[in-house]
Design an enzyme around this catalytic site. Structure first.
Site, PDB file in Angstrom:
ATOM      1  N   ARG A 162      22.436 -10.654 -30.377  1.00  0.00           N
ATOM      2  CA  ARG A 162      23.349 -11.593 -30.799  1.00  0.00           C
ATOM      3  C   ARG A 162      22.395 -12.636 -31.890  1.00  0.00           C
ATOM      4  NH1 ARG A 162      27.490 -11.393 -27.200  1.00  0.00           N
ATOM      5  NH2 ARG A 162      29.166 -12.537 -27.542  1.00  0.00           N
ATOM      6  N   ARG A 167      49.875 -11.707 -27.136  1.00  0.00           N
ATOM      7  CA  ARG A 167      48.751 -12.766 -26.472  1.00  0.00           C
ATOM      8  C   ARG A 167      48.729 -14.144 -27.084  1.00  0.00           C
ATOM      9  NH1 ARG A 167      43.074  -9.507 -26.667  1.00  0.00           N
ATOM     10  NH2 ARG A 167      42.757 -11.859 -26.816  1.00  0.00           N
ATOM     11  N   ARG A 173      37.256 -18.251 -34.396  1.00  0.00           N
ATOM     12  CA  ARG A 173      36.343 -16.970 -33.940  1.00  0.00           C
ATOM     13  C   ARG A 173      35.583 -16.068 -35.121  1.00  0.00           C
ATOM     14  NH1 ARG A 173      39.906 -13.518 -30.705  1.00  0.00           N
ATOM     15  NH2 ARG A 173      38.198 -12.047 -30.185  1.00  0.00           N
ATOM     16  N   ARG A 198      48.965  -8.222 -32.087  1.00  0.00           N
ATOM     17  CA  ARG A 198      48.308  -7.524 -30.915  1.00  0.00           C
ATOM     18  C   ARG A 198      49.315  -8.095 -29.698  1.00  0.00           C
ATOM     19  NH1 ARG A 198      42.164  -8.772 -29.391  1.00  0.00           N
ATOM     20  NH2 ARG A 198      41.855  -8.318 -31.528  1.00  0.00           N
TER      21      ARG A 198
END
Ligand code: AMP
Length: 218
Positions: free
Chosen positions: A89, A163, A174, A128
């Site tokens: 990461r 969601r 994000r 989604r």
């Protein structure tokens, strides 16, 4: 040995590709997030420490993550390779991982970056939907991921819901965070000639999988 790192922003279809590659080449999909969650579920002392760090939204130390990873990639089912997801990461982790590969006498491997533009990723994210009953996940924008019957779960016939963590504000945060945090990594692997980039665009999962296979078989 096929050891492959997947780097992909949210909604790039990484989960779908990981599943396809894992089945095609018979190699496991290793998500470091899952490895850490397993440790938490085990309830070990280490699991308790990890839980605290994750709940605070921080990264687990390089030492902990490297120990878990070393154990996982030396397991028998990794003999032919593995797909790594969520690691490295950071640049420091990439260098630690290079040394680990050398020490284990493993191939340098390849890195596949799934490049998706932010607008498309945003559209996919807000389309989604999930089943609140069994957790199945669908996407109205992707043919292969649409439910067979409108708004109804294929598996358990329950009504589907959007969601609620997929709002556009959360998505923007994000996505930007991901791009910023992986820029250096991508550059690092590009310079080492280990990076392959796939443009996601409006391609189907199957079309992308064909590209992934070409890269892996090369
Ligand atoms: P993920 O499921 O990939 O979103 O990971 C969940 C959490 O696990 C992250 O927010 C981090 O706290 C931790 N984590 C996962 N992978 C790593 C990593 N390579 N290095 C440090 N922490 C990690």
């Amino acid at each position: 040995m096929k050891n492959i790192i997947f780097i992909a922003p949210p909604a790039a279809g990484k989960g779908t590709q990981a599943k396809l590659v894992s089945e095609e080449y018979n190699i496991p999909h290793i998500s470091t997030g899952d490895l850490l969650r397993e440790e938490i579920v085990n309830g070990s002392e280490l699991g308790k420490q990890i839980k605290e760090v994750i709940n605070q939204g921080n990264l687990v130390t390089d030492e902990i993550i490297t120990d878990l990873l070393r154990k996982r990639i030396t397991a028998k089912d990794c003999q032919n390779g593995y797909i790594l997801d969520g690691y490295p990461r950071t640049l420091t982790q990439a260098k630690i991982y290079d040394n680990l590969l050398k020490e284990l006498k493993y191939d340098k491997g390849i890195v596949i970056f799934f490049d998706i533009n932010k607008d498309l990723a945003a559209q996919r994210t807000i389309n989604r939907i999930i089943c609140p009953n069994c957790g199945s996940s669908y996407n109205l924008l992707i043919d292969e991921l649409k439910p067979q019957k409108e708004n109804t779960c294929d598996r358990c016939q329950h009504q589907l819901h959007l969601r609620n963590d997929d709002t556009i504000e959360i998505f923007n945060h994000r996505f930007d965070t991901y791009i910023n945090s992986t820029k250096d990594l991508i550059e690092y692997y590009r310079k080492l000639n280990l990076l392959y980039c796939i443009k996601v665009e409006e391609k189907s999962a199957q079309q992308i999988f064909e590209e992934v296979k070409r890269i892996i078989n090369d």
